[in-house]
Design an enzyme around this catalytic site. Structure first.
Site, PDB file in Angstrom:
ATOM      1  N   SER A   1      16.422  51.332  66.158  1.00  0.00           N
ATOM      2  CA  SER A   1      16.889  50.192  67.112  1.00  0.00           C
ATOM      3  C   SER A   1      15.862  49.997  68.180  1.00  0.00           C
ATOM      4  O   SER A   1      15.428  48.813  68.658  1.00  0.00           O
ATOM      5  CB  SER A   1      18.247  50.580  68.071  1.00  0.00           C
ATOM      6  OG  SER A   1      17.888  52.132  68.697  1.00  0.00           O
TER       7      SER A   1
ATOM      8  N   HIS B   1      22.214  55.456  61.624  1.00  0.00           N
ATOM      9  CA  HIS B   1      21.863  55.202  62.843  1.00  0.00           C
ATOM     10  C   HIS B   1      22.877  55.514  63.765  1.00  0.00           C
ATOM     11  O   HIS B   1      23.720  56.338  63.796  1.00  0.00           O
ATOM     12  CB  HIS B   1      20.874  53.946  63.022  1.00  0.00           C
ATOM     13  CG  HIS B   1      20.224  54.029  64.365  1.00  0.00           C
ATOM     14  ND1 HIS B   1      19.718  55.227  65.092  1.00  0.00           N
ATOM     15  CD2 HIS B   1      19.350  52.988  64.863  1.00  0.00           C
ATOM     16  CE1 HIS B   1      19.003  54.745  66.291  1.00  0.00           C
ATOM     17  NE2 HIS B   1      18.731  53.506  66.097  1.00  0.00           N
TER      18      HIS B   1
ATOM     19  N   HIS C   1      18.114  64.748  60.682  1.00  0.00           N
ATOM     20  CA  HIS C   1      17.364  63.663  61.555  1.00  0.00           C
ATOM     21  C   HIS C   1      16.060  63.456  61.028  1.00  0.00           C
ATOM     22  O   HIS C   1      15.468  64.410  60.131  1.00  0.00           O
ATOM     23  CB  HIS C   1      17.265  64.198  62.895  1.00  0.00           C
ATOM     24  CG  HIS C   1      16.914  63.321  64.061  1.00  0.00           C
ATOM     25  ND1 HIS C   1      15.481  62.781  64.260  1.00  0.00           N
ATOM     26  CD2 HIS C   1      17.823  62.574  64.739  1.00  0.00           C
ATOM     27  CE1 HIS C   1      15.590  61.753  65.195  1.00  0.00           C
ATOM     28  NE2 HIS C   1      16.710  61.485  65.363  1.00  0.00           N
TER      29      HIS C   1
ATOM     30  N   ARG D   1      20.179  66.750  72.852  1.00  0.00           N
ATOM     31  CA  ARG D   1      21.446  65.789  73.332  1.00  0.00           C
ATOM     32  C   ARG D   1      22.820  66.373  72.663  1.00  0.00           C
ATOM     33  O   ARG D   1      23.640  66.109  73.510  1.00  0.00           O
ATOM     34  CB  ARG D   1      21.306  64.243  72.971  1.00  0.00           C
ATOM     35  CG  ARG D   1      19.843  63.740  73.336  1.00  0.00           C
ATOM     36  CD  ARG D   1      19.495  62.420  72.453  1.00  0.00           C
ATOM     37  NE  ARG D   1      19.344  62.717  71.001  1.00  0.00           N
ATOM     38  CZ  ARG D   1      19.356  61.567  70.349  1.00  0.00           C
ATOM     39  NH1 ARG D   1      19.260  60.443  70.649  1.00  0.00           N
ATOM     40  NH2 ARG D   1      19.013  61.720  69.160  1.00  0.00           N
TER      41      ARG D   1
ATOM     42  N   ASP E   1      24.945  62.476  67.666  1.00  0.00           N
ATOM     43  CA  ASP E   1      26.289  61.794  67.218  1.00  0.00           C
ATOM     44  C   ASP E   1      27.390  62.719  66.835  1.00  0.00           C
ATOM     45  O   ASP E   1      28.514  62.381  66.904  1.00  0.00           O
ATOM     46  CB  ASP E   1      26.319  60.794  66.312  1.00  0.00           C
ATOM     47  CG  ASP E   1      25.258  59.657  66.514  1.00  0.00           C
ATOM     48  OD1 ASP E   1      25.315  59.003  67.629  1.00  0.00           O
ATOM     49  OD2 ASP E   1      24.440  59.142  65.687  1.00  0.00           O
TER      50      ASP E   1
HETATM   51  N1  CMX Z   1      24.375  65.259  54.731  1.00  0.00           N
HETATM   52  C1  CMX Z   1      24.001  65.293  53.627  1.00  0.00           C
HETATM   53  N2  CMX Z   1      22.914  64.899  52.855  1.00  0.00           N
HETATM   54  C2  CMX Z   1      21.793  64.565  53.970  1.00  0.00           C
HETATM   55  C3  CMX Z   1      21.957  64.723  55.285  1.00  0.00           C
HETATM   56  C4  CMX Z   1      23.499  65.020  55.725  1.00  0.00           C
HETATM   57  N3  CMX Z   1      23.685  65.050  57.125  1.00  0.00           N
HETATM   58  N4  CMX Z   1      20.894  64.477  55.701  1.00  0.00           N
HETATM   59  C5  CMX Z   1      19.976  64.263  54.988  1.00  0.00           C
HETATM   60  N5  CMX Z   1      20.506  64.389  53.772  1.00  0.00           N
HETATM   61  C6  CMX Z   1      20.055  64.323  52.425  1.00  0.00           C
HETATM   62  C7  CMX Z   1      19.261  62.590  52.490  1.00  0.00           C
HETATM   63  O1  CMX Z   1      20.385  62.020  52.092  1.00  0.00           O
HETATM   64  C8  CMX Z   1      18.436  62.865  51.315  1.00  0.00           C
HETATM   65  O2  CMX Z   1      19.000  62.770  50.073  1.00  0.00           O
HETATM   66  P1  CMX Z   1      18.385  62.211  48.676  1.00  0.00           P
HETATM   67  O3  CMX Z   1      16.998  62.770  48.622  1.00  0.00           O
HETATM   68  O4  CMX Z   1      19.368  62.594  47.695  1.00  0.00           O
HETATM   69  O5  CMX Z   1      18.400  60.826  49.216  1.00  0.00           O
HETATM   70  C9  CMX Z   1      17.569  64.326  51.667  1.00  0.00           C
HETATM   71  O6  CMX Z   1      18.703  65.018  52.287  1.00  0.00           O
HETATM   72  C10 CMX Z   1      16.673  64.350  52.525  1.00  0.00           C
HETATM   73  O7  CMX Z   1      16.815  63.524  53.609  1.00  0.00           O
HETATM   74  P2  CMX Z   1      15.719  63.946  54.866  1.00  0.00           P
HETATM   75  O8  CMX Z   1      14.599  63.812  54.584  1.00  0.00           O
HETATM   76  O9  CMX Z   1      16.368  65.207  55.353  1.00  0.00           O
HETATM   77  O10 CMX Z   1      16.430  62.895  56.126  1.00  0.00           O
HETATM   78  P3  CMX Z   1      16.070  61.403  56.149  1.00  0.00           P
HETATM   79  O11 CMX Z   1      15.033  61.529  57.426  1.00  0.00           O
HETATM   80  O12 CMX Z   1      15.862  60.582  55.286  1.00  0.00           O
HETATM   81  O13 CMX Z   1      17.446  60.835  56.958  1.00  0.00           O
HETATM   82  C11 CMX Z   1      19.142  60.770  58.388  1.00  0.00           C
HETATM   83  C12 CMX Z   1      17.690  61.197  58.278  1.00  0.00           C
HETATM   84  C13 CMX Z   1      19.686  60.873  59.860  1.00  0.00           C
HETATM   85  C14 CMX Z   1      19.174  59.274  58.059  1.00  0.00           C
HETATM   86  C15 CMX Z   1      20.034  61.663  57.623  1.00  0.00           C
HETATM   87  O14 CMX Z   1      19.903  63.081  57.997  1.00  0.00           O
HETATM   88  C16 CMX Z   1      21.345  61.374  57.575  1.00  0.00           C
HETATM   89  O15 CMX Z   1      21.803  60.373  56.734  1.00  0.00           O
HETATM   90  N6  CMX Z   1      22.386  62.032  58.364  1.00  0.00           N
HETATM   91  C17 CMX Z   1      23.631  61.733  58.453  1.00  0.00           C
HETATM   92  C18 CMX Z   1      23.993  60.257  59.279  1.00  0.00           C
HETATM   93  C19 CMX Z   1      23.399  60.402  60.710  1.00  0.00           C
HETATM   94  O16 CMX Z   1      24.120  61.371  61.429  1.00  0.00           O
HETATM   95  N7  CMX Z   1      22.776  59.740  61.455  1.00  0.00           N
HETATM   96  C20 CMX Z   1      22.610  59.581  62.815  1.00  0.00           C
HETATM   97  C21 CMX Z   1      21.259  59.874  63.041  1.00  0.00           C
HETATM   98  C22 CMX Z   1      20.977  59.985  64.505  1.00  0.00           C
HETATM   99  C23 CMX Z   1      21.003  58.678  65.130  1.00  0.00           C
HETATM  100  O17 CMX Z   1      20.107  57.669  64.807  1.00  0.00           O
HETATM  101  O18 CMX Z   1      21.844  58.142  66.050  1.00  0.00           O
END
Ligand code: CMX
Length: 435
Positions: free
Chosen positions: A241, A271, A318, A327, A373
């Site tokens: 964002s 996000h 994250h 947070r 979150d």
């Molecule tokens: N549950 C299951 N799998 C997860 C996970 C979770 N909470 N977090 C990461 N992973 C997985 C990814 O999907 C990815 O899988 P693939 O290789 O199969 O595609 C793998 O672990 C590696 O990901 P990463 O490098 O650890 O995480 P990214 O930097 O790519 O993504 C984020 C970060 C936040 C998008 C991810 O952790 C996620 O999807 N979390 C759940 C959604 C969430 O809570 N988002 C809010 C973030 C905070 C905000 O912006 O408000």
């Protein structure tokens, strides 16, 4: 000139001069290199933009102008006998890098009060949308509808010197921030409370008044809103964002265009939408298990089932952080102090115990810990705000503080149009073959 604007001008003029010198003397020095993994993997950790309002350390978490969240909870001014800091204070800090006095913050509350009236056509625009329209869609549309009032757009059309961009960006940002709680409360009341709207108070702080207009006058809920609006405001410049705001704003789009775009980015489930996904997922768990006091084995199985279905565990992981999000911890402390026996809060705490080990065991998740979150929904539900589709709008109102401060700085420093270089996969294959 108002006191915040005057201070901002002083500070930004001085930093602008420093940046000019840095560019002249060191413009050709390298600070980073990009790997192919970073290129394909969403530019993780590539140092590629200036953002002074906050910075994020993977282990320690966020610092706003050098202060972490526990320090801000101590140092930022509060209302008399207030339990939590006023977000006005954080905005002041992000704008000028100094902890404000109580008088500074009182002035800012009053200034936002003065600027808070919303044009009728914005409400008419909202009224034209089906009430079932997602609140984030309504929010983004309302912000675009407010663009008709942009002083930046108007002055630019009239012909304005580059040196004045910061001034009108400041005015637009102050106006936007002042109006957002009214717009957000209007969306909430029309979507979930039969269009019964609540008249704002004329002598209340920004977040307290927001709570009031939403329909929650409980003193603890107001304290929660003040905390919520403070901790969600900024998370350095690379998050989706903030980066969207910076990118769109770099074309000299005004604050309304830029913030509406920023909110469209916050609305994604990876996000800001994750805050609604967390509580939705917990409610589904409670319904599926038939109890709001599930035991740890039941919760563990539910987490594993979610992963087996190819879904993410919302609120965990994250892109930058590698420890529990401060947070999250701040919200946990709030719950410990105010509502430790709430059953949904208990589930959130059980998840905190169980999820990291399970995600860690997958071997691929870089950060198994909770993010911001993971906790917010449980707190809101406790005080009666159960309509989780609205939660990301709350996040958005707070995020305005950080991204508007950021955009003011962008214009004050005269940062240029953002335009990185893309390459084709054929170019990449050729590069690998040649190297
Ligand atoms: N549950 C299951 N799998 C997860 C996970 C979770 N909470 N977090 C990461 N992973 C997985 C990814 O999907 C990815 O899988 P693939 O290789 O199969 O595609 C793998 O672990 C590696 O990901 P990463 O490098 O650890 O995480 P990214 O930097 O790519 O993504 C984020 C970060 C936040 C998008 C991810 O952790 C996620 O999807 N979390 C759940 C959604 C969430 O809570 N988002 C809010 C973030 C905070 C905000 O912006 O408000």
């Amino acid at each position: 000139m108002d006191p915040l604007k005057e201070k901002f001008f002083e500070k930004s003029a001085s930093l602008k001069a420093d940046i000019k010198t840095i560019l002249k003397d060191h413009g050709d020095k390298k600070i980073d290199e990009v790997t192919i993994e970073q290129l394909i993997g969403g530019m993780r950790s590539v140092r590629s933009m200036i953002w002074d309002t906050s910075s994020l350390d993977p282990e320690e978490g966020i610092r706003f102008r050098g202060y972490n969240i526990p320090q801000l909870r101590e140092l930022l001014p509060r209302i008399p006998n207030g339990k939590e800091p006023l977000p006005e204070g954080l905005f002041w800090l992000m704008m000028v890098g100094e902890i404000p006095t109580i008088e500074n913050v009182r002035w800012l509350s009053a200034e936002w009060q003065k600027r808070s009236s919303v044009e009728k056509h914005v409400f008419d625009t909202l009224d034209a949308l089906p009430k079932s329209t997602h609140p984030m869609t309504q929010f983004s549309i309302a912000v675009l509808a407010m663009q008709s009032e942009s002083i930046f757009a108007q002055k630019y059309e009239e012909g304005m010197s580059k040196n004045d961009y910061w001034d009108v960006m400041y005015e637009d940002s102050m106006n936007l921030i002042a109006k957002l709680p009214r717009v957000a409360a209007y969306i909430y009341r029309r979507s979930f409370h039969n269009d019964v709207h609540i008249t704002p108070k004329t002598d209340m702080d920004w977040a307290g008044n927001f709570a009031h207009m939403l329909g929650y006058d409980d003193a603890d809920f107001k304290a929660l809103m003040r905390l919520y609006m403070t901790i969600h405001a900024d998370h350095e410049g690379g998050n989706a964002s903030a980066h969207t705001m910076h990118l769109v704003g770099s074309t000299l789009s005004d604050v309304y265009y830029s913030f509406s775009a920023s909110m469209n980015s916050l609305a994604g489930p990876l996000h800001g939408l994750a805050n609604q996904e967390v509580i939705k997922w917990i409610f589904e768990m409670v319904e599926e298990l038939g109890t709001n006091n599930p035991d740890k084995d039941q919760i563990r199985k539910y987490i594993n089932d979610t992963l087996a279905e190819g879904k993410v565990v919302p609120g965990y992981g994250h892109a930058v952080l590698r420890q529990p999000d401060p947070r999250f911890i701040a919200q946990k402390r709030f719950a410990e102090d105010n509502i430790p026996d709430d059953p949904i809060v208990q589930i959130v705490w059980d998840l905190f115990e169980l999820v990291p080990e399970i995600l860690g065991s997958l071997g691929k998740v870089k950060n198994p810990w909770p993010n911001v979150d993971a906790h917010s929904g449980a707190l809101l539900v406790h005080y009666g705000l159960k309509e989780y589709n609205f939660y990301t709008v709350l996040f958005g109102v707070s995020r305005a503080l950080g991204v508007c401060a950021g955009l003011c700085w962008d214009r004050a420093l005269g940062l240029p149009l953002e335009r990185p270089k893309s390459i084709t996969t054929d170019w990449l294959k050729q590069y690998i073959a040649n190297n």
